[in-house]
Scaffold this active site. Structure first.
Site, PDB file in Angstrom:
ATOM      1  N   GLY A  13      58.442  51.635  -1.791  1.00 52.27           N
ATOM      2  CA  GLY A  13      59.841  51.281  -2.324  1.00 52.27           C
ATOM      3  C   GLY A  13      60.414  50.304  -1.184  1.00 52.27           C
ATOM      4  O   GLY A  13      61.565  50.321  -1.004  1.00 52.27           O
ATOM      5  N   SER A  38      58.372  57.527  -0.965  1.00 53.82           N
ATOM      6  CA  SER A  38      58.863  58.866  -0.295  1.00 53.82           C
ATOM      7  C   SER A  38      60.124  58.433   0.800  1.00 53.82           C
ATOM      8  O   SER A  38      59.740  57.665   1.682  1.00 53.82           O
ATOM      9  CB  SER A  38      57.525  59.317   0.648  1.00 53.82           C
ATOM     10  OG  SER A  38      58.023  60.108   1.618  1.00 53.82           O
ATOM     11  N   ALA A  49      64.268  38.004   8.144  1.00 52.94           N
ATOM     12  CA  ALA A  49      64.212  36.383   8.102  1.00 52.94           C
ATOM     13  C   ALA A  49      63.177  36.013   6.903  1.00 52.94           C
ATOM     14  O   ALA A  49      62.233  36.590   6.844  1.00 52.94           O
ATOM     15  CB  ALA A  49      63.868  35.808   9.635  1.00 52.94           C
ATOM     16  N   LYS A  77      69.847  30.506   6.367  1.00 56.22           N
ATOM     17  CA  LYS A  77      68.658  30.105   7.547  1.00 56.22           C
ATOM     18  C   LYS A  77      68.370  28.621   7.087  1.00 56.22           C
ATOM     19  O   LYS A  77      67.751  28.477   5.885  1.00 56.22           O
ATOM     20  CB  LYS A  77      67.598  31.143   7.450  1.00 56.22           C
ATOM     21  CG  LYS A  77      66.663  30.963   8.470  1.00 56.22           C
ATOM     22  CD  LYS A  77      65.490  31.682   8.429  1.00 56.22           C
ATOM     23  CE  LYS A  77      64.185  31.206   9.087  1.00 56.22           C
ATOM     24  NZ  LYS A  77      63.142  32.232   9.152  1.00 56.22           N
ATOM     25  N   GLN A 144      69.002  17.904  -6.499  1.00 55.77           N
ATOM     26  CA  GLN A 144      68.785  17.143  -7.686  1.00 55.77           C
ATOM     27  C   GLN A 144      69.576  15.686  -7.249  1.00 55.77           C
ATOM     28  O   GLN A 144      69.374  14.594  -7.580  1.00 55.77           O
ATOM     29  CB  GLN A 144      69.375  17.580  -8.814  1.00 55.77           C
ATOM     30  CG  GLN A 144      68.389  18.478  -9.636  1.00 55.77           C
ATOM     31  CD  GLN A 144      69.037  19.577 -10.511  1.00 55.77           C
ATOM     32  OE1 GLN A 144      70.293  19.745 -10.479  1.00 55.77           O
ATOM     33  NE2 GLN A 144      68.274  20.483 -10.931  1.00 55.77           N
ATOM     34  N   THR A 338      56.810  35.222   7.497  1.00 51.88           N
ATOM     35  CA  THR A 338      55.942  34.805   6.461  1.00 51.88           C
ATOM     36  C   THR A 338      55.636  36.047   5.501  1.00 51.88           C
ATOM     37  O   THR A 338      54.871  35.808   4.599  1.00 51.88           O
ATOM     38  CB  THR A 338      54.623  34.025   6.816  1.00 51.88           C
ATOM     39  OG1 THR A 338      54.300  34.621   7.736  1.00 51.88           O
ATOM     40  CG2 THR A 338      55.041  32.669   7.183  1.00 51.88           C
TER      41      THR A 338
HETATM   42  C1  FAD Z   1      58.093  43.398  13.821  1.00 52.46           C
HETATM   43  C2  FAD Z   1      57.985  43.111  12.556  1.00 52.46           C
HETATM   44  C3  FAD Z   1      58.980  42.235  12.260  1.00 52.46           C
HETATM   45  C4  FAD Z   1      58.994  41.571  10.715  1.00 52.46           C
HETATM   46  N1  FAD Z   1      59.722  40.643  10.508  1.00 52.46           N
HETATM   47  C5  FAD Z   1      59.516  39.926   9.298  1.00 52.46           C
HETATM   48  C6  FAD Z   1      60.329  38.904   8.875  1.00 52.46           C
HETATM   49  O1  FAD Z   1      61.225  38.582   9.601  1.00 52.46           O
HETATM   50  N2  FAD Z   1      60.356  38.281   7.641  1.00 52.46           N
HETATM   51  C7  FAD Z   1      59.319  39.004   6.940  1.00 52.46           C
HETATM   52  O2  FAD Z   1      59.226  38.509   5.841  1.00 52.46           O
HETATM   53  N3  FAD Z   1      58.717  39.885   6.843  1.00 52.46           N
HETATM   54  C8  FAD Z   1      58.866  40.507   8.430  1.00 52.46           C
HETATM   55  N4  FAD Z   1      57.962  41.699   8.595  1.00 52.46           N
HETATM   56  C9  FAD Z   1      57.267  42.027   7.466  1.00 52.46           C
HETATM   57  C10 FAD Z   1      58.164  43.124   6.501  1.00 52.46           C
HETATM   58  O3  FAD Z   1      58.656  43.897   7.301  1.00 52.46           O
HETATM   59  C11 FAD Z   1      57.301  43.760   5.724  1.00 52.46           C
HETATM   60  O4  FAD Z   1      56.592  42.642   5.021  1.00 52.46           O
HETATM   61  C12 FAD Z   1      58.150  44.507   4.412  1.00 52.46           C
HETATM   62  O5  FAD Z   1      58.967  45.183   5.186  1.00 52.46           O
HETATM   63  C13 FAD Z   1      57.620  44.808   3.120  1.00 52.46           C
HETATM   64  O6  FAD Z   1      56.906  46.053   3.763  1.00 52.46           O
HETATM   65  P1  FAD Z   1      56.472  47.131   2.744  1.00 52.46           P
HETATM   66  O7  FAD Z   1      57.449  47.033   1.615  1.00 52.46           O
HETATM   67  O8  FAD Z   1      54.931  46.726   2.249  1.00 52.46           O
HETATM   68  O9  FAD Z   1      56.244  48.309   3.450  1.00 52.46           O
HETATM   69  P2  FAD Z   1      57.296  49.477   4.160  1.00 52.46           P
HETATM   70  O10 FAD Z   1      58.825  49.122   4.027  1.00 52.46           O
HETATM   71  O11 FAD Z   1      56.719  50.366   4.956  1.00 52.46           O
HETATM   72  O12 FAD Z   1      57.391  50.518   2.601  1.00 52.46           O
HETATM   73  C14 FAD Z   1      56.250  51.287   2.567  1.00 52.46           C
HETATM   74  C15 FAD Z   1      56.605  52.237   1.345  1.00 52.46           C
HETATM   75  O13 FAD Z   1      55.361  52.941   0.902  1.00 52.46           O
HETATM   76  C16 FAD Z   1      55.983  54.389   0.973  1.00 52.46           C
HETATM   77  N5  FAD Z   1      54.618  55.220   1.490  1.00 52.46           N
HETATM   78  C17 FAD Z   1      53.944  54.971   2.217  1.00 52.46           C
HETATM   79  N6  FAD Z   1      53.196  56.107   2.116  1.00 52.46           N
HETATM   80  C18 FAD Z   1      53.380  56.908   1.384  1.00 52.46           C
HETATM   81  C19 FAD Z   1      52.895  58.168   0.738  1.00 52.46           C
HETATM   82  N7  FAD Z   1      52.061  58.802   1.438  1.00 52.46           N
HETATM   83  N8  FAD Z   1      53.651  58.637  -0.433  1.00 52.46           N
HETATM   84  C20 FAD Z   1      54.617  58.043  -1.115  1.00 52.46           C
HETATM   85  N9  FAD Z   1      54.902  56.807  -0.761  1.00 52.46           N
HETATM   86  C21 FAD Z   1      54.453  56.332   0.509  1.00 52.46           C
HETATM   87  C22 FAD Z   1      56.970  54.384   1.884  1.00 52.46           C
HETATM   88  O14 FAD Z   1      57.762  55.431   1.595  1.00 52.46           O
HETATM   89  C23 FAD Z   1      57.730  52.857   1.597  1.00 52.46           C
HETATM   90  O15 FAD Z   1      58.573  53.201   0.471  1.00 52.46           O
HETATM   91  C24 FAD Z   1      58.073  42.374  10.032  1.00 52.46           C
HETATM   92  C25 FAD Z   1      57.143  43.170  10.408  1.00 52.46           C
HETATM   93  C26 FAD Z   1      57.263  43.729  11.739  1.00 52.46           C
HETATM   94  C27 FAD Z   1      56.221  44.772  12.169  1.00 52.46           C
END
Ligand code: FAD
Length: 493
Positions: A13, A38, A49, A77, A144, A338
């Site tokens: 999530g 979780s 961003a 932005k 537009q 990205t």
């Molecule tokens: C340093 C850094 C800077 C970033 N800056 C940018 C930015 O400026 N712009 C951008 O577009 N992106 C950026 N990103 C990437 C961005 O943070 C991620 O793409 C975005 O947060 C999406 O992550 P996610 O939802 O896939 O993962 P997460 O936010 O890690 O969510 C993972 C989910 O999976 C669940 N989960 C994991 N394991 C389990 C389990 N065993 N059981 C149940 N649930 C589980 C967790 O509870 C959570 O809900 C950055 C990343 C990093 C590391």
């Protein structure tokens, strides 16, 4: 609606899972979608961003801009300011706007360079959002009407995930809270997930948005990882916010090159996001943290968090009945913000297949995987360009970046630019030719000789066209409110 899959399970999530759940609930009304996450593990919460395409995603979801800005502490932005990338002390702007015609006799940048006339100002003055950014102004203009431009947002990543999750739940998605301890394999790939308390979540399509854990695609299905770190060696980040200082609210992200990486500055309405992305092979964590703290606008308002990652992607992002979105499928270092864009892109491709109501064929899945791999490679090349064009030799990282071997695809593009002023575009590009021009121009990387086509235009004609455009842009920007005033006006309505 004819549904190909009876039950779709979204694992995670964070931003990726919430985006997927919201898109599925909106695009496939009547489908059964379950979001498993979780609270104990939490979300990454650092993607703050974004890229302009996020606006079309919001439009498809029917999101009201002011409502979203209010709920997520968002700001606007217009692009990214790069400081100290070519040499310390210099900066340039990667705009989301345009520079008019890009090739042929009327190529604006080419004529500007050919005339080399100081009275015409900087090339950036020929681009509306670049000038807006330099003056801290913002106003949304309609594309537009012909004078519009692209823009994106900065937002609080945790609030953004919560906002989309709420929207998804309101549209019928079911939420299950709990930690997944086992991924059960079945004939179609994955059949069910077991939670710590013994509950079982079954499904016939699984969207793996579990972040860097890559619970389904990586850990359970064992899909290999294609590592890009030989070109993009940064692999850690310290992230830490500071309080917002003063009334000034920059409508852009800042990326400042440091000894072994770069620091981001992302202005939100209530605070400023800071982070230092660095290569652990060139600097220790303590020194990297000290460099971040020295960069910040003010004292930290939360404990600095250390994040670890590897740049690259799973060979296939769709295997059997599992599709990975976000870091579970692949991650490119965040220099050009990205990650959320790549989630959106994969999600768009997936939704196009699912709305047909038929189970996608092996050929369609193969096409999805090929397109996503190419898109990752295109964005990778774009990011590498920022490092490769440096003239810095003041640390081990910068010396290595200036001389590293390039992927063939990027080497070809650089040659095309140097030899014939061509901003070559492959398929599945994330960044258009204007973005490539912004980096080449910003880094002072020009073709070896002027394009002969430019001399077709008389210098006086070219000068007049550049003067007129510069004056029109300056007048438009002068009439705009500051970014802060625009936001306040929008939220007061
Ligand atoms: C340093 C850094 C800077 C970033 N800056 C940018 C930015 O400026 N712009 C951008 O577009 N992106 C950026 N990103 C990437 C961005 O943070 C991620 O793409 C975005 O947060 C999406 O992550 P996610 O939802 O896939 O993962 P997460 O936010 O890690 O969510 C993972 C989910 O999976 C669940 N989960 C994991 N394991 C389990 C389990 N065993 N059981 C149940 N649930 C589980 C967790 O509870 C959570 O809900 C950055 C990343 C990093 C590391």
């Amino acid at each position: 609606m004819n549904l190909a899959y009876k039950r779709i399970v979204v694992v995670g999530g964070g931003a990726a899972g919430s985006m997927a759940a919201a898109a599925l609930a909106t695009g496939l009304p009547g489908s059964v979608v379950e979001l498993v996450e979780s609270e104990e593990i939490g979300i990454l919460g650092v993607g703050e961003a974004t890229f302009p395409s996020i606006r079309s995603f919001h439009q498809l979801l029917g999101i009201d801009e002011a409502d979203f800005v209010r709920a997520t502490n968002a700001t606007f932005k217009l692009g990214i300011e790069f400081r100290d990338w070519r040499v310390p002390g210099e900066s340039y702007f990667h705009t989301f706007g345009d520079f008019g015609v890009l090739s042929g006799p009327y190529a604006l940048w080419g004529q500007h360079r050919r005339l080399a006339d100081a009275s015409l100002g900087r090339l950036g003055e020929q681009c509306l959002p670049t000038l807006m950014a330099s003056q801290g102004r913002f106003q949304a203009l309609s594309t537009q009407a012909g004078n519009g431009f692209n823009y994106a947002y900065h937002f609080d990543a945790t609030l953004y995930a919560a906002y989309l999750r709420k929207l998804a739940l309101a549209r019928g998605v079911r939420r299950t809270e709990g930690r997944i301890v086992e991924v059960v394999r079945g004939p179609a790939g994955v059949s069910e997930l077991k939670l710590t308390d013994g509950r079982v979540v079954a499904g016939d399509l699984f969207i793996d948005c579990s972040g860097f854990a890559s619970l389904l695609l990586g850990a359970a299905l064992g899909e290999p990882f294609i590592d890009f770190s030989r070109w993009l060696p940064v692999d850690r980040a310290w992230a830490c916010p500071s309080a917002r200082v003063g009334d000034e609210l920059a409508p852009y992200t800042r990326a400042t090159a440091l000894e072994a990486g770069w620091a981001w500055r992302i202005p939100l309405r209530n605070r400023t996001g800071h982070g230092h992305v660095f290569a652990s092979r060139y600097i220790c964590e303590e020194r990297a943290l000290a460099q971040l703290l020295a960069q910040m606008d003010g004292p930290p308002i939360a404990e600095p968090r250390l994040l670890r990652f590897t740049t690259g992607h799973r060979a296939r992002m769709w295997v059997d009945n599992v599709i990975a979105l976000g870091p579970s499928g692949g991650f490119l270092e965040p220099l050009e913000s990205t990650s959320i864009f790549l989630v959106q892109s994969a999600l768009g491709r997936l939704m196009n297949l699912l709305v047909s109501g038929a189970v996608p064929s092996a050929a369609q899945v193969g096409d999805f995987n090929g397109a996503m791999a190419r898109q990752f490679a295109r964005v990778r090349d774009f990011i590498i360009l920022h490092y490769r064009l440096t003239a810095r030799r003041d640390s081990a990282l910068w010396s290595a970046m200036a001389t590293m071997d390039l992927p063939d695809t990027l080497a070809f593009k650089i040659r095309a630019w140097r030899q014939s002023s061509q901003l070559h575009q492959y398929d599945e590009e994330g960044f258009d030719a204007t973005s490539w021009l912004a980096i080449h121009a910003g880094m002072g990387h020009w073709p070896d000789r002027p394009d002969p086509a430019l001399s077709v235009v008389a210098p006086a004609v070219a000068r007049h066209a550049l003067q007129m455009r510069r004056e029109a842009i300056a007048a438009t920007v002068a009439a705009m409110p500051t970014h802060d005033a625009y936001l306040r006006g929008m939220l007061a309505r």
